[in-house]
Design a protein around this motif. Structure first.
Motif, mmCIF file in Angstrom:
data_model
loop_
_atom_site.group_PDB
_atom_site.id
_atom_site.type_symbol
_atom_site.label_atom_id
_atom_site.label_comp_id
_atom_site.label_asym_id
_atom_site.label_seq_id
_atom_site.Cartn_x
_atom_site.Cartn_y
_atom_site.Cartn_z
ATOM 1 N N ALA A 125 0.852 -1.189 0.000
ATOM 2 C CA ALA A 125 0.000 0.000 0.000
ATOM 3 C C ALA A 125 0.886 1.236 0.000
ATOM 4 O O ALA A 125 2.085 1.159 0.280
ATOM 5 C CB ALA A 125 -0.924 -0.001 1.218
ATOM 6 N N ARG A 126 0.281 2.382 -0.311
ATOM 7 C CA ARG A 126 1.028 3.638 -0.333
ATOM 8 C C ARG A 126 0.591 4.599 0.778
ATOM 9 O O ARG A 126 1.256 5.603 1.032
ATOM 10 C CB ARG A 126 0.863 4.325 -1.698
ATOM 11 C CG ARG A 126 1.548 3.587 -2.841
ATOM 12 C CD ARG A 126 1.351 4.337 -4.159
ATOM 13 N NE ARG A 126 1.891 5.698 -4.098
ATOM 14 C CZ ARG A 126 3.169 6.011 -4.305
ATOM 15 N NH1 ARG A 126 4.036 5.047 -4.574
ATOM 16 N NH2 ARG A 126 3.570 7.264 -4.243
ATOM 17 N N THR A 127 -0.512 4.296 1.405
ATOM 18 C CA THR A 127 -1.019 5.146 2.492
ATOM 19 C C THR A 127 -1.501 4.263 3.637
ATOM 20 O O THR A 127 -1.772 3.076 3.455
ATOM 21 C CB THR A 127 -2.185 6.034 2.011
ATOM 22 O OG1 THR A 127 -3.233 5.192 1.525
ATOM 23 C CG2 THR A 127 -1.718 6.988 0.911
ATOM 24 N N LEU A 128 -1.644 4.877 4.806
ATOM 25 C CA LEU A 128 -2.178 4.164 5.970
ATOM 26 C C LEU A 128 -3.696 4.069 5.851
ATOM 27 O O LEU A 128 -4.390 5.085 5.791
ATOM 28 C CB LEU A 128 -1.816 4.913 7.257
ATOM 29 C CG LEU A 128 -0.417 4.698 7.832
ATOM 30 C CD1 LEU A 128 -0.153 5.687 8.957
ATOM 31 C CD2 LEU A 128 -0.250 3.283 8.335
ATOM 32 N N SER A 129 -4.207 2.861 5.843
ATOM 33 C CA SER A 129 -5.656 2.679 5.682
ATOM 34 C C SER A 129 -6.438 3.202 6.890
ATOM 35 O O SER A 129 -7.627 3.478 6.789
ATOM 36 C CB SER A 129 -5.976 1.196 5.465
ATOM 37 O OG SER A 129 -5.563 0.423 6.578
ATOM 38 N N GLY A 130 -5.762 3.353 8.029
ATOM 39 C CA GLY A 130 -6.435 3.818 9.235
ATOM 40 C C GLY A 130 -6.581 5.323 9.334
ATOM 41 O O GLY A 130 -7.032 5.825 10.363
ATOM 42 N N LEU A 131 -6.203 6.048 8.297
ATOM 43 C CA LEU A 131 -6.325 7.500 8.306
ATOM 44 C C LEU A 131 -7.378 7.950 7.307
ATOM 45 O O LEU A 131 -7.403 7.478 6.160
ATOM 46 C CB LEU A 131 -4.991 8.161 7.966
ATOM 47 C CG LEU A 131 -3.820 7.872 8.903
ATOM 48 C CD1 LEU A 131 -2.582 8.637 8.458
ATOM 49 C CD2 LEU A 131 -4.170 8.235 10.334
ATOM 50 N N LYS A 132 -8.233 8.876 7.717
ATOM 51 C CA LYS A 132 -9.283 9.385 6.836
ATOM 52 C C LYS A 132 -9.470 10.878 7.101
ATOM 53 O O LYS A 132 -9.655 11.302 8.239
ATOM 54 C CB LYS A 132 -10.600 8.647 7.081
ATOM 55 C CG LYS A 132 -11.733 9.088 6.167
ATOM 56 C CD LYS A 132 -13.006 8.299 6.472
ATOM 57 C CE LYS A 132 -14.152 8.732 5.576
ATOM 58 N NZ LYS A 132 -15.408 7.986 5.902
ATOM 59 N N VAL A 133 -9.419 11.660 6.039
ATOM 60 C CA VAL A 133 -9.633 13.094 6.151
ATOM 61 C C VAL A 133 -11.133 13.370 6.156
ATOM 62 O O VAL A 133 -11.839 13.030 5.203
ATOM 63 C CB VAL A 133 -8.959 13.847 4.981
ATOM 64 C CG1 VAL A 133 -9.296 15.338 5.061
ATOM 65 C CG2 VAL A 133 -7.455 13.630 5.009
ATOM 66 N N LEU A 134 -11.620 13.973 7.224
ATOM 67 C CA LEU A 134 -13.046 14.302 7.319
ATOM 68 C C LEU A 134 -13.326 15.718 6.813
ATOM 69 O O LEU A 134 -14.338 15.957 6.165
ATOM 70 C CB LEU A 134 -13.527 14.158 8.763
ATOM 71 C CG LEU A 134 -13.411 12.753 9.373
ATOM 72 C CD1 LEU A 134 -14.049 12.730 10.751
ATOM 73 C CD2 LEU A 134 -14.040 11.700 8.475
ATOM 74 N N ASP A 135 -12.434 16.660 7.147
ATOM 75 C CA ASP A 135 -12.543 18.016 6.596
ATOM 76 C C ASP A 135 -11.166 18.657 6.730
ATOM 77 O O ASP A 135 -10.192 17.990 7.064
ATOM 78 C CB ASP A 135 -13.640 18.825 7.300
ATOM 79 C CG ASP A 135 -13.442 18.903 8.814
ATOM 80 O OD1 ASP A 135 -12.308 19.192 9.253
ATOM 81 O OD2 ASP A 135 -14.418 18.677 9.556
#
Length: 401
Positions: A24-34
């Motif tokens: 993977a290229r990014t951490l799946s546990g991170l999500k931008v909400l705003d």
């Protein structure tokens, strides 16, 4: 990198097999909400995560830091009230100027800050006395009495989360018996060493954990950390003694390391009868490579600087799988995991039980707590120093005309 290991998707970015490529290229546990909210999903419950976020690895970075890391290294972009003025001049200085575009809550009092870089703390202290430096946050322990006399109320001593230990290679049969490890501990006069070498500033350790950390117990180590040559000799003989040369490993980064290692060597000779003691003084990078590879043949100086104010940081940091001592214990690991999954007093109780096991087995002998010392000139005022980061709150300092 290690500090992101609690976040879901870490393993995909950091495969354990040597030579394997990330899936993977990014951490799946991170999500931008705003624009100001980031949602984090952990791979397992970890109650210390809010404290972990205080570590500088989690400070925000601009895009320039990843698009051109080399340029960002010498001219970094931060998010505070000061900005770098020019490039970082290696081994000379770093200049900061007030950032006029700053819109945060920490409006700076001074117009600029210059960080001067010295090869030793002793040289920096001399420059402070000469008026060429306004603040020194690392006054050498040997200069504490002089600093107190010269600077008076402008001299500060505060607890530190940094500790020194004597690490033992427990997979070596000569160090396999915990009784022998305890004998070594009880043969060391911590109070005498800290008084003679660190001017009484450093404090003899009675725990594996710094005394400024929530959950620290003032006498967790008990008799094992008390100087008792007679009892040490009895334990030493009951464990079968010691054969062959005793090699003591330490770095040449600070002259006091050799001084206290010499004192330890003399005390082990006098109190336990170990006469063949050898020193292995090395450059820090060479020593790290030797210890990380498990190639040392004797005890070694182990230092721990607290990353965030939690017992967990000491336990996980020193006793991680494959640690320098080679020690492992399933009950210890289970208790640390139990503490990780809990919060508050419940977490502390589990961590303390894990600490009890590590003190019973003693792969690392706690020696002393550091104390951070600072002094400053009469040109400045409102000096506030953070005891956890040993850092000066630059935005609050005022400069006289």
């Amino acid at each position: 990198n290690y500090y992101f290991a609690q976040i879901k998707g870490y393993e995909a970015l950091n495969p354990s097999d040597e030579g394997a490529k990330p899936s993977a290229r990014t951490l799946s546990g991170l999500k931008v909400l705003d624009e100001t909210t980031l949602q984090v999903t952990l791979k397992a419950p970890f109650g210390q995560f809010p404290m972990l976020l205080s570590f500088p690895a989690f400070a925000p970075l601009p895009k320039a830091a990843t698009t051109n890391p080399d340029a960002a290294d010498v001219a970094p972009i931060g998010n505070g009230p000061y900005r770098i003025d020019g490039a970082w001049e290696r081994n000379q200085e770093i200049r900061l100027a007030k950032f006029t575009g700053y819109r945060g809550p920490r409006e700076p009092m001074a117009d600029r800050v210059d960080f001067k870089i010295y090869t030793s703390r002793e040289t920096a202290f001399t420059e402070l006395q000469a008026g060429n430096v306004d603040v020194l946050t690392t006054v050498p322990a040997a200069n504490s009495a002089q600093a107190k006399r010269l600077f008076g109320e402008r001299f500060s001593v505060r607890p530190s989360g940094t500790m020194d230990y004597l690490g033992l290679p427990v997979k070596d049969p000569r160090f396999a018996d915990p009784r022998l490890r305890k004998a070594l501990s009880m043969a060391i006069d911590r109070k005498g060493i800290t008084q003679a070498i660190y001017n009484g500033v450093y404090k003899p350790a009675t725990s594996l954990v710094g005394d400024m950390i929530p959950g620290h117990r003032p006498d967790a180590c008990g008799r094992t950390c008390a100087y008792d040559p007679a009892a040490a000799k009895q334990l030493f003989e009951a464990a079968g003694g010691f054969e062959g040369p005793l090699e003591l490993h330490f770095s040449n980064a600070d002259p006091t390391y050799e001084q206290w290692m010499t004192s330890v060597a003399n005390q082990l000779k006098d109190n336990l009868g170990i006469q063949d003691v050898k020193f292995r003084k090395m450059a820090p990078a060479d020593l790290s490579a030797l210890l990380n590879g498990g190639k040392n043949k004797g005890p070694f100086r182990q230092n721990w600087v607290i990353d965030y104010p939690s017992i967990q940081n000491y336990l996980d940091g020193l006793y991680y799988p494959g640690n320098r001592s080679g020690w492992s214990n399933k009950e210890f690991d289970a208790l640390v995991a139990e503490g990780n999954a809990a919060q508050g007093a419940e977490a502390v109780a589990s961590y303390q039980k894990a600490e009890d096991i590590a003190l019973r087995e003693l792969p690392y002998i706690p020696l002393w707590n550091w104390q951070d010392q600072s002094a400053w000139s009469d040109r400045i005022d409102n000096v506030i120093i953070d005891p956890y980061a040993a850092g000066l709150h630059l935005d609050r300092v005022t400069v006289s005309d």
